[in-house]
Design a protein around this motif. Structure first.
Motif, PDB file in Angstrom:
ATOM      1  N   LEU A 203       0.839  -1.200   0.000  1.00 16.73           N
ATOM      2  CA  LEU A 203       0.000   0.000   0.000  1.00 16.73           C
ATOM      3  C   LEU A 203       0.875   1.251   0.000  1.00 16.73           C
ATOM      4  CD1 LEU A 203      -2.696  -0.946   2.688  1.00 16.73           C
ATOM      5  CD2 LEU A 203      -2.737  -1.379   0.224  1.00 16.73           C
TER       6      LEU A 203
ATOM      7  N   THR B 288      -8.708   0.812  -0.140  1.00 13.37           N
ATOM      8  CA  THR B 288      -7.550  -0.084  -0.121  1.00 13.37           C
ATOM      9  C   THR B 288      -7.100  -0.474  -1.518  1.00 13.37           C
ATOM     10  OG1 THR B 288      -8.276  -0.973   2.014  1.00 13.37           O
ATOM     11  CG2 THR B 288      -6.663  -2.265   0.786  1.00 13.37           C
TER      12      THR B 288
ATOM     13  N   ARG C 206      -5.161   2.381  -2.957  1.00 11.91           N
ATOM     14  CA  ARG C 206      -3.872   2.549  -2.282  1.00 11.91           C
ATOM     15  C   ARG C 206      -2.898   1.441  -2.703  1.00 11.91           C
ATOM     16  NH1 ARG C 206      -4.004   6.464   1.422  1.00 11.91           N
ATOM     17  NH2 ARG C 206      -1.987   5.819   2.237  1.00 11.91           N
TER      18      ARG C 206
END
Length: 211
Positions: free
Chosen positions: A151, A163, A166
């Protein structure tokens, strides 16, 4: 796999036309500024919206250029993310380019299957054991699914970034890979390259089979 030149003439022509329309729109409103009662604010709001559309169109054009150089299955990728977008099925697909990403990811389930739209849509169908994590594509092959990506540690503007996004940014910060993302919440499609995220609009640029 053949290396292809970036030649998507209809997409490029449409992009040129839209930019010309925006320029003409701005020029016509600038000419009206001599009028004391004329307010430029509406023009600027319209121009801003046009620019957003042009940015998405340009991103779609360049995405196809980037993909076609490294995989012959870019049309299958385009079709699959559009189908996933319409159904709001979240997805994260990483296409390796000149650098391997094996050393920067936690490997998932090996697949070694030829890329097809149906396969990718099946993988990311909600409830499928492989739908969490990322698919990794090398050339024309789905190498593995359910991979865990690094990430990004950067703060991404003021907007909330999920998520998947990222992870897409993280893997493209550490390699020259390209990552495609479909948002589960909004259905919006983006791609990440060199640590930057670009929204795209592919619905006018690629024909999609309605099944």
């Amino acid at each position: 796999m053949s290396k292809k030149n970036c030649d998507f003439s209809p997409m490029k022509q449409k992009l040129i036309v839209e930019i010309q329309h925006l320029i003409a729109h701005l020029q016509s409103n600038v000419a009206k500024l001599d009028g004391e009662d004329y307010c430029l604010l509406n023009c600027l709001e319209e121009a801003k919206n046009q620019l957003v559309d042009i940015e998405a169109m340009a991103a779609s054009f360049y995405l196809n250029c980037y993909l076609s150089t490294f995989t012959d299955t870019y049309e299958d990728l385009s079709a699959s993310v559009q189908h996933l977008s319409k159904q709001r099925h979240g997805a994260l697909i990483v296409v390796e380019r000149s650098q391997s990403i094996d050393s920067i990811i936690q490997k998932g389930t090996p697949m070694e299957a030829v890329v097809t739209s149906k396969l990718l849509e099946a993988i990311f169908y909600p409830g499928n054991p492989l739908h969490d994590g990322a698919v990794v594509i090398r050339g024309n092959i789905v190498v593995s699914a359910s991979n865990v990506l690094p990430l990004t540690k950067r703060k991404i503007g003021k907007e909330k970034v999920g998520t998947r996004h990222r992870a897409a940014l993280g893997v493209t910060e550490l390699s020259d890979a390209l990552a495609l993302v479909v948002s589960e919440e909004t259905g919006k499609i983006s791609f990440a390259l060199e640590g930057n995220l670009y929204p795209i609009n592919m619905f006018d640029s690629v024909a999609v089979d309605e099944r």
